[in-house]
Scaffold this active site. Sequence first.
Site, mmCIF file in Angstrom:
data_model
loop_
_atom_site.group_PDB
_atom_site.id
_atom_site.type_symbol
_atom_site.label_atom_id
_atom_site.label_comp_id
_atom_site.label_asym_id
_atom_site.label_seq_id
_atom_site.Cartn_x
_atom_site.Cartn_y
_atom_site.Cartn_z
ATOM 1 N N GLY A 1 -4.577 4.052 4.643
ATOM 2 C CA GLY A 1 -3.440 3.358 5.236
ATOM 3 C C GLY A 1 -3.547 3.021 6.704
ATOM 4 N N PRO B 1 -9.722 5.885 3.992
ATOM 5 C CG PRO B 1 -11.274 5.802 5.747
ATOM 6 C CD PRO B 1 -10.683 6.734 4.709
ATOM 7 C CE1 TYR C 1 0.409 -7.673 -0.773
ATOM 8 C CE2 TYR C 1 -1.655 -8.397 0.206
ATOM 9 C CZ TYR C 1 -0.969 -7.696 -0.768
ATOM 10 O OH TYR C 1 -1.670 -7.014 -1.716
ATOM 11 C CB CYS D 1 -2.820 -28.048 -6.763
ATOM 12 S SG CYS D 1 -3.994 -29.345 -6.467
ATOM 13 C CD GLU D 2 0.450 -22.165 -6.774
ATOM 14 O OE1 GLU D 2 1.383 -21.576 -6.204
ATOM 15 O OE2 GLU D 2 -0.141 -21.732 -7.768
HETATM 16 N N1 LLP Z 1 -5.968 5.373 -1.183
HETATM 17 C C1 LLP Z 1 -5.178 4.896 -2.152
HETATM 18 C C2 LLP Z 1 -4.747 5.772 -3.240
HETATM 19 C C3 LLP Z 1 -4.766 3.549 -2.105
HETATM 20 O O1 LLP Z 1 -3.970 3.079 -3.067
HETATM 21 C C4 LLP Z 1 -5.184 2.716 -1.044
HETATM 22 C C5 LLP Z 1 -4.780 1.304 -0.987
HETATM 23 C C6 LLP Z 1 -6.020 3.261 -0.057
HETATM 24 C C7 LLP Z 1 -6.392 4.598 -0.156
HETATM 25 C C8 LLP Z 1 -6.556 2.472 1.094
HETATM 26 O O2 LLP Z 1 -5.587 1.908 1.910
HETATM 27 P P1 LLP Z 1 -6.048 1.221 3.286
HETATM 28 O O3 LLP Z 1 -6.689 2.289 4.131
HETATM 29 O O4 LLP Z 1 -7.028 0.132 2.967
HETATM 30 O O5 LLP Z 1 -4.797 0.697 3.863
HETATM 31 N N2 LLP Z 1 -3.951 -5.639 -0.958
HETATM 32 C C9 LLP Z 1 -3.216 -5.075 0.157
HETATM 33 C C10 LLP Z 1 -3.501 -3.622 0.333
HETATM 34 C C11 LLP Z 1 -3.250 -2.787 -0.897
HETATM 35 C C12 LLP Z 1 -3.679 -1.370 -0.720
HETATM 36 C C13 LLP Z 1 -3.652 -0.623 -1.996
HETATM 37 N N3 LLP Z 1 -4.030 0.754 -1.872
HETATM 38 C C14 LLP Z 1 -3.529 -5.865 1.405
HETATM 39 O O6 LLP Z 1 -4.260 -6.854 1.338
HETATM 40 O O7 LLP Z 1 -3.021 -5.560 2.482
#
Ligand code: LLP
Length: 427
Positions: free
Chosen positions: A240, A283, A324, A351-352
């Site tokens: 996150g 991460p 998003y 095409c959107e």
């Molecule tokens: N661990 C778990 C259980 C997760 O579900 C996720 C992301 C992460 C770690 C890694 O999160 P990060 O460090 O990358 O923030 N498609 C969206 C993001 C979806 C994230 C889903 N889970 C975007 O493009 O922002």
Amino acid sequence: MDLNIKINDKGHLDIGGADACDIADEFGTPVYVIDENRIRDNYKRFYEAFSKYYPDFKVFYACKANTNLSVLKILEQEGCCIDAVSPGEVYISRKMGFSGDRILFTGNNITNDELKFVLDQGAVLNIDSVSALKRLAEIIEPNGLKISFRVNPMVGAGHHDHCITGGVMSKFGIMDNEAVEVYKLAKELGFNPVGMHSHIGSGILDPEPFKLAIESTMDIAGKVHQEAGIDFEFVDFGGGVGIPYTPDENIVDIDTFAKENIALFKEKLEEYDMGNPTMYLEPGRYLVGDASVLLVRVNSVKQSYRKFIGVDAGFNTLLRPAMYDSYHHIVVANKMNEPNTQEVDIAGNVCESGDLFARDRFMPEIEEGDLLAILNAGAYGFTMSSNYNSRPLTPEVLVENGKCHLVREKETFEDLMAKQTIPEHLQ
Ligand code: LLP
């Protein structure tokens, strides 16, 4: 500005020591360009920040962010582990050299066949529901199998509602107030529950929610330790950590972040007399987000009710802005030193109407043939791309100290048809 932008002597964008214009000329556009050293640097910075304060620390790369094989290989070489969420992610990670014990599987709503597959690959299961636990006990002999549970720490944060994964609206994990019973049940069924996991969301720059999540997850773990008699081997606080996407966002000071969170972690370990379990973090974006750009060519400049700069990729290639409303900084890679003079919309070729990479963006003069670089495209870029509008998937180039390697070929029209069959009555 904390965006990772470098300009060479020609006034062109530099990507890992290579000229973006040369890359586009050689490999065509659209193309994802990955900077190998940036991934290595991101990993080292992250790992060192935490392990300095708590040596029993492991990084599980959330590979949903980018499963390019070279990206996986780079992180495997660095000693990273994998957070996988699907059998496919487990499969390719194993192929790229990650042993099963370096993979934690955090699927949700998974089938029995998927559970079995993941176990056969040797990955460790992080279980998301009581249903999955009970089904698992029916399909295998538990025999002391080490497992972990994902809990809902009742804290959530994220750059968009879709990316908040804790709290009452979240489909993930077991409830905080059922954790003790679930760990007891797991033991009764013959498992050896040794881990606890939480993940509150994605794209978080504010350190506060992480602190709350550490406290709350540790309170749940402490209770489970004391009331269900579980000795934790690891506690995993998910991923996150955000990266700056806009010029005014600041990079997370990872050293302070690590120091403060580890202090909280240690306090709670002491409070509940939990020993020294390994701390895991997962991460995704932090490791790969700013290591790639998407290069696109301007193929049309249209002065309509607004000024539209049309490019040769769309939300089939990079979905985040459309899905998003995410901001991705965009630069003119062949004119890096020119001042911004106009506000334009940068539009894709799908095409959107929602297919815009930017609305009202302040940019330099742009002509047809110019090369645009959409920055911070390394996380959730290629992995969320699709064949929508029957566009072949984009190629990927890896830059290693200025040297370019084509690491994914562009798909062909034949590829669009490859897995289909036409029944006889239609032939
Ligand atoms: N661990 C778990 C259980 C997760 O579900 C996720 C992301 C992460 C770690 C890694 O999160 P990060 O460090 O990358 O923030 N498609 C969206 C993001 C979806 C994230 C889903 N889970 C975007 O493009 O922002």
